[in-house]
Scaffold this motif. Structure first.
Motif, PDB file in Angstrom:
ATOM      1  N   ILE A  15      -3.109  34.553 -18.055  1.00 49.42           N
ATOM      2  CA  ILE A  15      -4.182  33.811 -18.716  1.00 49.42           C
ATOM      3  C   ILE A  15      -5.346  33.743 -17.746  1.00 49.42           C
ATOM      4  O   ILE A  15      -5.203  33.260 -16.624  1.00 49.42           O
ATOM      5  N   ALA A  16      -6.491  34.261 -18.207  1.00 51.33           N
ATOM      6  CA  ALA A  16      -7.673  34.286 -17.351  1.00 51.33           C
ATOM      7  C   ALA A  16      -8.775  33.442 -17.986  1.00 51.33           C
ATOM      8  O   ALA A  16      -9.445  33.875 -18.929  1.00 51.33           O
ATOM      9  N   GLY A  17      -8.918  32.231 -17.515  1.00 54.16           N
ATOM     10  CA  GLY A  17      -9.986  31.374 -17.996  1.00 54.16           C
ATOM     11  C   GLY A  17      -9.692  30.732 -19.337  1.00 54.16           C
ATOM     12  O   GLY A  17      -8.640  30.908 -19.935  1.00 54.16           O
ATOM     13  N   GLY A  18     -10.673  29.967 -19.793  1.00 56.32           N
ATOM     14  CA  GLY A  18     -10.530  29.261 -21.050  1.00 56.32           C
ATOM     15  C   GLY A  18      -9.763  27.962 -20.897  1.00 56.32           C
ATOM     16  O   GLY A  18      -9.408  27.551 -19.788  1.00 56.32           O
ATOM     17  N   TYR A  19      -9.482  27.322 -22.044  1.00 56.00           N
ATOM     18  CA  TYR A  19      -8.855  26.013 -22.027  1.00 56.00           C
ATOM     19  C   TYR A  19      -7.748  25.923 -23.076  1.00 56.00           C
ATOM     20  O   TYR A  19      -7.889  26.416 -24.199  1.00 56.00           O
ATOM     21  N   SER A  20      -6.663  25.286 -22.681  1.00 54.37           N
ATOM     22  CA  SER A  20      -5.537  25.021 -23.584  1.00 54.37           C
ATOM     23  C   SER A  20      -4.990  26.281 -24.239  1.00 54.37           C
ATOM     24  O   SER A  20      -4.553  26.255 -25.401  1.00 54.37           O
TER      25      SER A  20
END
Length: 199
Positions: A15-20
């Motif tokens: 998972i590269a970046g972002g939220y939830s």
């Protein structure tokens, strides 16, 4: 990497970046790149950006948009919202509430459209439906918005053609489902949205 509240539970997942965002335990080698509240459930599947998207077919992909689902093996959804690619190698490109439901089926834009036959395509418009294998339906309302498909089938016309006469004649033909005339012919699907509207 980066972002916050992300969970990568699948072996060798990313998972590269972002939220939830989340990669579940079955997501071996799966990836999420940015966006928010995206979920990957299956091996080698990917979600890139957008929000509340889900890739749950083996090797499936969702690229952007909102609340899209790629559920079939190697299926793809690109943009738009509330779109679903349900079967192997099916694809939806943009639009809203579209569904590609059979092997190699595809929907290109539009709203509420469905590709329900193998290798079928629904292109643009609203509620466009490609129901048969290898069929293509382009834009507009489906034929049944003006003429009952069942009535045509009973006459063995299969919704293929209707007379391209005066506007009044076309309206009469659509509404009464008979008297197709002997004049120049045109495809029913091109007549109904243009001349009859929602008969």
């Amino acid at each position: 990497t980066g972002g916050g509240g992300n969970t990568a539970n699948g072996p060798s997942s990313t998972i590269a970046g972002g939220y939830s965002n989340e990669v579940n335990e079955d997501g071996r080698g799966a990836s999420v790149f940015g966006g928010y509240s995206n979920v990957v459930d299956e091996e080698l599947s990917t979600v890139v950006g957008g929000g509340s998207n889900k890739a749950s077919g083996y090797g499936s992909s969702v690229f952007g948009g909102y609340s899209n689902e790629a559920n079939g093996e190697e299926s793809v959804v690109v943009g738009g919202s509330i779109n679903q690619a349900e079967d192997k190698l099916s694809a939806v490109f943009g639009g809203q509430k579209n569904k590609a439901q059979e092997f190699y089926s595809s929907v290109f834009g539009g709203y509420g459209s469905k590709a329900e036959g193998g290798w079928s395509s629904a292109v643009g418009g609203q509620n466009t439906e490609a129901n048969e294998d290898y069929s293509t339906s382009i834009g507009g309302q489906p034929p049944e918005s003006c003429v009952d498909d069942q009535a045509f089938a009973q006459k063995r016309l299969n919704c293929r053609m209707v007379s391209n006469g005066s506007a009044g004649f076309i309206e009469k033909a659509c509404k009464k489902k008979h008297n197709y005339g002997t004049g120049k012919k045109t495809m029913l699907k091109n007549i109904c949205p243009k001349a009859c509207g929602n008969c």
